[in-house]
Design an enzyme around this catalytic site. Structure first.
Site, short mmCIF file in Angstrom:
data_model
loop_
_atom_site.label_atom_id
_atom_site.label_comp_id
_atom_site.label_asym_id
_atom_site.label_seq_id
_atom_site.Cartn_x
_atom_site.Cartn_y
_atom_site.Cartn_z
N ARG A 1 5.63 23.13 61.43
CA ARG A 1 6.99 23.37 61.90
C ARG A 1 7.13 24.77 62.49
O ARG A 1 8.24 25.23 62.76
CB ARG A 1 7.98 23.18 60.74
CG ARG A 1 8.01 21.75 60.22
CD ARG A 1 8.85 21.60 58.97
NE ARG A 1 8.80 20.22 58.49
CZ ARG A 1 9.05 19.85 57.24
NH1 ARG A 1 9.37 20.76 56.34
NH2 ARG A 1 8.97 18.58 56.89
N ARG B 1 -15.81 43.79 49.71
CA ARG B 1 -14.41 43.57 49.31
C ARG B 1 -14.19 42.14 48.82
O ARG B 1 -13.39 41.90 47.91
CB ARG B 1 -13.50 43.90 50.50
CG ARG B 1 -13.50 45.39 50.77
CD ARG B 1 -13.01 45.76 52.14
NE ARG B 1 -13.19 47.19 52.38
CZ ARG B 1 -13.09 47.77 53.56
NH1 ARG B 1 -12.83 47.04 54.64
NH2 ARG B 1 -13.27 49.07 53.70
N HIS C 1 -13.11 39.64 58.95
CA HIS C 1 -12.95 40.53 57.78
C HIS C 1 -12.86 39.79 56.46
O HIS C 1 -13.25 40.34 55.43
CB HIS C 1 -11.69 41.40 57.96
CG HIS C 1 -11.88 42.51 58.95
ND1 HIS C 1 -10.99 43.55 59.09
CD2 HIS C 1 -12.86 42.72 59.87
CE1 HIS C 1 -11.42 44.37 60.05
NE2 HIS C 1 -12.55 43.88 60.55
N ASN C 2 -12.30 38.59 56.46
CA ASN C 2 -12.03 37.89 55.20
C ASN C 2 -12.94 36.69 54.97
O ASN C 2 -12.86 36.06 53.91
CB ASN C 2 -10.57 37.44 55.13
CG ASN C 2 -9.60 38.55 55.46
OD1 ASN C 2 -8.97 38.53 56.52
ND2 ASN C 2 -9.49 39.54 54.61
N GLY D 1 2.83 26.53 51.41
CA GLY D 1 2.45 25.77 50.21
C GLY D 1 0.96 25.48 50.19
O GLY D 1 0.30 25.64 49.14
N HIS E 1 3.32 15.73 55.09
CA HIS E 1 4.21 15.12 56.09
C HIS E 1 4.84 16.14 57.04
O HIS E 1 5.29 15.77 58.11
CB HIS E 1 5.31 14.34 55.37
CG HIS E 1 6.10 15.20 54.42
ND1 HIS E 1 5.58 15.58 53.20
CD2 HIS E 1 7.32 15.77 54.51
CE1 HIS E 1 6.47 16.35 52.58
NE2 HIS E 1 7.52 16.49 53.35
N CYS F 1 0.76 22.27 56.52
CA CYS F 1 2.01 21.74 55.97
C CYS F 1 3.13 22.28 56.85
O CYS F 1 2.84 22.86 57.91
CB CYS F 1 2.18 22.09 54.49
SG CYS F 1 2.30 23.84 54.10
N GLY F 2 4.37 22.11 56.45
CA GLY F 2 5.47 22.51 57.33
C GLY F 2 5.39 23.97 57.75
O GLY F 2 5.38 24.30 58.93
N THR F 3 5.33 24.84 56.75
CA THR F 3 5.22 26.28 57.03
C THR F 3 3.80 26.80 56.94
O THR F 3 3.51 27.90 57.42
CB THR F 3 6.04 27.07 56.00
OG1 THR F 3 5.53 26.74 54.69
CG2 THR F 3 7.52 26.74 56.08
N GLY F 4 2.95 26.08 56.25
CA GLY F 4 1.61 26.58 55.92
C GLY F 4 1.59 27.32 54.59
O GLY F 4 0.51 27.59 54.05
N ARG G 1 -19.13 45.98 54.68
CA ARG G 1 -18.07 46.41 53.75
C ARG G 1 -17.10 45.28 53.44
O ARG G 1 -16.49 45.26 52.36
CB ARG G 1 -17.32 47.63 54.31
CG ARG G 1 -16.49 47.36 55.56
CD ARG G 1 -15.92 48.64 56.14
NE ARG G 1 -15.00 48.40 57.24
CZ ARG G 1 -15.36 48.08 58.48
NH1 ARG G 1 -16.65 47.96 58.80
NH2 ARG G 1 -14.45 47.90 59.42
C1 RB5 Z 1 7.73 19.88 53.01
O1 RB5 Z 1 9.08 19.67 53.25
C2 RB5 Z 1 7.41 21.36 53.05
O2 RB5 Z 1 7.97 22.00 51.96
C3 RB5 Z 1 5.92 21.56 53.09
O3 RB5 Z 1 5.41 20.94 54.22
C4 RB5 Z 1 5.45 22.99 53.17
O4 RB5 Z 1 6.08 23.67 54.20
C5 RB5 Z 1 5.47 23.72 51.90
O5 RB5 Z 1 5.11 24.90 51.81
#
Ligand code: RB5
Length: 146
Positions: free
Chosen positions: A111, A138, A100-101, A72, A10, A67-70, A134
């Site tokens: 977000r 790795r 490279h990866n 998780g 979400h 996700c919000g921050t990426g 290389r």
């Molecule tokens: C949800 O609130 C938030 O925790 C999720 O989207 C994510 O950012 C988790 O890492």
């Protein structure tokens, strides 16, 4: 690549919607969208698992998680052996995650990034090849870690 698999929680459903439209309309890609498609709270690990299992089964070579921050989604995806998930905030990290990866999952923060920046990152990530050599050595060491 003419097929894109994508999933989010979400915290990033609006950014995912923008990326799905970009992929379908601008990039002419076939998109397999695993959800979610609204703001109701869900738990991101299950969505990461669905996408990673499809990649590991060979249904798609590469995928995109949001996700919000990426953070998780990155942590969840990298629990799967054979998945190399890269959280990218700009085109440089996206480029290097491929060269490279050999990242097979791109992770974006809904977000953190605006849609235009995210589209640019996706475009770079889809286009860049893996350099091998290389860097493959790795990755082999990485895979042997467990
Ligand atoms: C949800 O609130 C938030 O925790 C999720 O989207 C994510 O950012 C988790 O890492």
């Amino acid at each position: 690549m003419n097929h894109l698999i994508i999933a989010c929680d979400h915290g990033a459903w609006e950014l995912k919607k923008a990326l799905v439209e970009h992929a379908q309309i601008d990039l002419q890609l076939e998109v397999r969208d695993l959800g979610v498609n609204g703001p109701d709270s869900v738990d991101y690990p299950g969505y990461a698992a669905q996408l990673c299992q499809r990649i590991l089964r060979g249904e798609a070579k590469r995928g995109v998680l949001l996700c919000g921050t990426g953070l998780g989604m990155t942590m969840a995806a990298n629990r799967f052996k054979g998945i190399r998930a890269a959280l990218c905030h700009d085109e440089y990290t996206a480029r290097m995650s491929r060269r490279h990866n050999d990242a097979n999952v791109l992770v974006l923060g809904g977000r953190v990034l605006g849609p235009r920046v995210a589209m640019g990152i996706l475009d770079v990530w889809l286009a860049e090849p893996f350099d091998g050599g290389r860097h493959q050595r790795r990755i082999d060491v990485l895979d042997a870690l467990g």
